[in-house]
Design an enzyme around this catalytic site. Structure first.
Site, PDB file in Angstrom:
ATOM      1  N   ARG A  24      37.162  36.496  38.518  1.00 11.09           N
ATOM      2  CA  ARG A  24      36.995  35.098  38.114  1.00 11.09           C
ATOM      3  C   ARG A  24      36.407  34.188  39.195  1.00 11.09           C
ATOM      4  O   ARG A  24      36.206  33.007  38.949  1.00 11.09           O
ATOM      5  CB  ARG A  24      38.333  34.473  37.652  1.00 11.09           C
ATOM      6  N   ASP A  25      36.135  34.688  40.386  1.00  7.31           N
ATOM      7  CA  ASP A  25      35.597  33.806  41.423  1.00  7.31           C
ATOM      8  C   ASP A  25      34.578  34.544  42.297  1.00  7.31           C
ATOM      9  O   ASP A  25      34.599  34.439  43.520  1.00  7.31           O
ATOM     10  CB  ASP A  25      36.728  33.241  42.285  1.00  7.31           C
ATOM     11  N   VAL A  26      33.693  35.295  41.644  1.00  6.01           N
ATOM     12  CA  VAL A  26      32.641  36.001  42.382  1.00  6.01           C
ATOM     13  C   VAL A  26      31.628  34.971  42.883  1.00  6.01           C
ATOM     14  O   VAL A  26      31.085  34.191  42.104  1.00  6.01           O
ATOM     15  CB  VAL A  26      31.950  37.046  41.482  1.00  6.01           C
TER      16      VAL A  26
END
Length: 837
Positions: A24-26
């Site tokens: 969810r936070d690439v």
């Protein structure tokens, strides 16, 4: 190297996804290089979500978690159930940025970034890096699809799709002999340099050297009162660059939207490369920007005209003078730029336009009023149109085109909706980069598509609104209607994305709350529906929307009733009380509660601006809407005292008398009283300007045709079919003058067509209904007749839809209408039980 990093990150994500973990936070900050190998780090967001599911409330808020620059549309929309495709999207953003040198989406704020992810289309990667292998560019483009269902589904699929662009992703020996690669690259560059330059030029083939993007000017040390010129120069110069005998300026709204997406703001200017990229994204082959310095008594304007791409200066200009002479300064600045850009002397260049600054200001204010007026019934709408029309002779051809599209091609005389559609189509053809032009074009299809018999009107509206949003991602009008269309079609994913854009633009505004409610109703999200409902008491706008869209779409009728109650509680002026009471009356009639409607009508006697309005509606409600018949008898008796008098000399009073006779004659014809109808038809046909207003004359054309068709049928005249056909053909154009005055006439056409045995013609007539432009007049009657006629003509699915909608409206009718509701329910059960043909 970029593709190798993408491969290794895709491997990492594939492993994480197999273990049930969505990152969810690439983003670049979470990719480290260790011994030449890329490593994915920081699973903090994923961990926070796991912890929230074990007892926390993080996922119950609809909060968008992640980093705005790399956030997938579904994350930005606050969707609770996000899968591996969100990580694939974020990795594609990283890949785009590595190869292009800048991210696919930009904006000055987090909200603007989120809006760009939800609505903007990134420039193809090959426009910036034409040497990128097609497999790589295509894989990134597919992974950036806004709809998760259109995206590459897994990280492994993304990795494999990149394959053709990476011959040896882990060939360590090749990396160790990098100097050989460098030498080989130098040789290839010498051999293929010309070809690469040619491909680079081909990448920007879409730019037009005759199209100019005017960007905001820098303001330094100028008089504070002139600070509006920072963005104002965009409008002022665009008004001069009309394409008549010279270059054409890109629509200012589209320019400012692109400028802000690229990072421009009230305090920040764009770097040269960012400005050129933004201009190129608009298709502009030239860019104008500059600066303003000065004092309260003296200002200096400087400007540069540069080519796109490349940024080569084609011309520069400078003018100075008193702030009071701004109009003349703008003319001189424009003339210098054009003359020097063309290589000619300033003396040889004629003035591009004679538009004066006062006329321009009036025009811009007028268009602003019409765009902000909400819907065509607003008092701001005619005021804005009148202002713009007064300045029309000094406007450019471009501005006159958009004015005709908004006001109608025959203004100040009324135009039919078919003519308006043609005018708006001409506007988008002439101004393809105009967000306003695309909005008005889509708006015509949105409201009038069904009236004009266009089966694909909603699809055409959606396409036009999407184009308007691409040009200006913060434009509230197309944003609202697109979300309403998506919710109406059951597309909750698109609805949530659009809703998120509204929240990003104004998280405290009523539009965002209204759209949240509409999407939540379709999605079955009872929590959000309840939350918005609890805030209705504090909302100052969109209450009418809650009430009307609930009826038009047949959903959440209790919320419609609550909105109407709040409207009544908040009403403080006579006009507000009238609108609230009318809305209550119309809702009650659609709900099958004529006694409630009659009570509202009686209240309107004291607050209504038109003295006969309550009489007209009482009669028409009884004729077409299951209204109170006894009250209609009394109203007809009272109306006859005015309708049968000679026409007055006062224009306004005579206009009321025309409608008196028209409504009364419909009542008389319905009860077999035909003795006075021919005289009324003659009176209506004899009205003419300037004795009567143009709108009254246009209304009387339709009124006369309606009464003539009804009388011909009642008398069984030989020309009855021709009279009915004449009325039907008028109604198919969306006849001139504001349409609620015509809303019952398609019911008349349907009834008359049916008496002639033309069931398909009758069905077509009841399906010609205005959508969401004023109240939902006679909707329950239209639906009941549509269901019956559709069943008779073999359209079972159409009949089922109409009957289901009717029953949703009349889920709790008064006892007098319960037998009718029961009959429809029985018809529906019969249709549902029948095998499909």
């Amino acid at each position: 190297d970029a593709v190798r990093i993408l491969h290794e990150m895709a491997d990492a994500l594939a492993y994480a996804h197999a273990e049930g973990v969505i990152h969810r936070d690439v983003k670049p900050e979470n990719i480290l290089l260790e011994g030449g190998h890329a490593v994915l780090t920081d699973f903090g967001v994923a961990r926070a979500l796991v912890e929230s599911r074990s007892g926390g409330r993080l996922t119950d808020t609809g909060l968008a978690l992640g980093t705005p620059g790399y956030m997938s549309p579904e994350q930005a929309a606050g969707e609770r159930h996000v899968d591996a495709r969100a990580d694939v999207y974020a990795l594609a953003v990283v890949g785009y940025e590595m190869l292009a040198g800048f991210p696919p989406f930009a904006g000055p704020t987090a909200q603007a970034l989120i809006a760009a992810h939800l609505t903007a289309t990134p420039k193809p990667l090959t426009d910036t890096r034409p040497e990128a292998p097609p497999a790589v560019a295509n894989a990134i483009a597919r992974a950036l699809a806004k709809d998760p269902n259109a995206r590459l589904r897994t990280a492994a699929e993304f990795r494999d799709a990149l394959g053709a662009g990476l011959a040896h992703p882990r060939d360590q020996a090749l990396r160790r002999t990098g100097w050989l690669v460098a030498a080989g690259a130098a040789i290839v560059a010498v051999a293929l340099g010309g070809a690469l330059m040619s491909r680079s030029r081909g990448a920007v083939v879409g730019v037009d050297p005759k199209v100019v993007a005017v960007f905001p000017f820098r303001v330094a040390g100028a008089e504070a009162a002139l600070s509006y010129l920072r963005e104002g120069m965009v409008d002022l110069l665009a008004a001069k660059l009309t394409g008549e005998g010279g270059p054409r300026a890109v629509d200012p709204r589209a320019v400012l939207s692109a400028w802000r997406r690229a990072g421009g703001s009230a305090a920040d200017d764009l770097a040269e490369e960012a400005a050129l990229r933004a201009a190129r994204s608009l298709g502009a082959g030239r860019l104008i920007d500059g600066g303003i310095v000065g004092t309260p008594t003296h200002i200096t304007l400087t400007a540069l005209l540069r080519s796109v791409p490349g940024g080569v200066t084609r011309a520069q200009a400078s003018v100075e003078g008193s702030p009071d002479s701004l109009a003349a300064l703008i003319d001189r600045l424009t003339a210098q730029l054009l003359a020097r850009g063309a290589g000619e002397t300033e003396q040889r260049l004629p003035s591009l336009t004679t538009t004066s600054l006062p006329a321009l200001r009036v025009y811009l204010a007028a268009i602003g009023l019409t765009s902000a007026s909400g819907w065509i019934g607003s008092t701001a709408y005619p005021r804005g149109i009148a202002l713009a029309w007064a300045a029309r002779d000094r406007l450019s051809e471009r501005d006159r085109t958009i004015l005709a599209a908004i006001a109608g091609p025959h203004y100040p005389d009324p135009s039919s909706e078919l003519e308006r559609l043609a005018a708006r189509e001409r506007a988008v053809a002439a101004i393809p980069d105009g967000a306003d032009a695309w909005y008005w074009f889509g708006d015509q299809y949105f409201h009038w598509g069904s009236v004009l018999g266009l089966s694909d009107g909603r699809q055409r509206a959606a396409a036009a609104f999407q184009r308007a949003l691409e040009l200006d991602s913060t434009f509230a009008g197309p944003l609202e209607h697109l979300a309403e269309l998506a919710a109406g079609e059951g597309d909750t994913a698109a609805g949530r994305r659009l809703q998120a854009v509204a929240w990003a633009a104004d998280s405290t505004g009523d539009l965002a709350k209204y759209l949240s409610w509409r999407v939540a109703v379709t999605a079955g999200d009872s929590g959000t529906v309840a939350a918005v409902r609890s805030e209705m008491d504090r909302m100052k706008s969109f209450l009418f929307n809650f009430s009307t869209i609930a009826q038009l779409d047949g959903v959440a009728l209790p919320d419609a009733e609550r909105a109407v109650t709040v409207m009544g509680n908040q009403a403080s002026t006579r006009l507000e009380r009238q609108v609230a009471t009318l809305t209550r009356e119309f809702l009650a009639l659609n709900r099958g509660r004529p006694s409630v409607a009659l009570t509202a009508t009686e209240v309107l006697r004291d607050v209504e601006l038109n003295p006969h309005g309550h009489l007209w509606r009482t009669i028409l409600d009884a004729l077409y809407w299951d209204g109170d018949t006894a009250a209609a008898v009394r109203a007809a008796r009272e109306l006859a005292r005015s309708a049968d008098r000679p026409l007055a000399h006062d224009v306004a009073e005579r206009s009321n008398q025309y409608n008196d006779m028209f409504v009364l004659e419909q009542w008389r014809l319905a009860h077999g009283q035909i003795g006075t109808t021919a005289r009324a038809i003659s009176e209506l046909r004899n009205s003419a300007s300037p004795r009567d207003s143009a709108s009254t004359v246009a209304l009387n054309v339709v009124r006369a045709a309606t009464l003539d068709a009804m009388l011909a049928a009642a008398q069984h005249r030989a020309d009855a079919s021709a009279s009915i056909e004449h009325l039907d053909s008028i109604m198919q154009t969306g006849p001139a003058a504001f349409f609620p005055a015509h809303e019952e006439k398609n019911l008349v056409v349907a009834r008359l067509r049916e008496t002639q045995g033309d069931l398909k013609g009758a069905l077509a007539a009841v399906r010609r209904r205005v959508y969401f432009l004023g109240p939902a007049l006679y909707l329950s009657t239209y639906l009941r007749e549509e269901g019956r006629l559709a069943a008779l003509t073999g359209d079972h699915q159409g009949a089922i839809r109409a009957y289901e909608h009717y029953l949703a409206l009349r889920s709790d009718p008064e006892p007098s209408l319960q037998p009718e509701v029961d009959r429809v329910r029985a018809e529906l059960a019969k249709l549902v039980g029948e095998p499909k043909p």
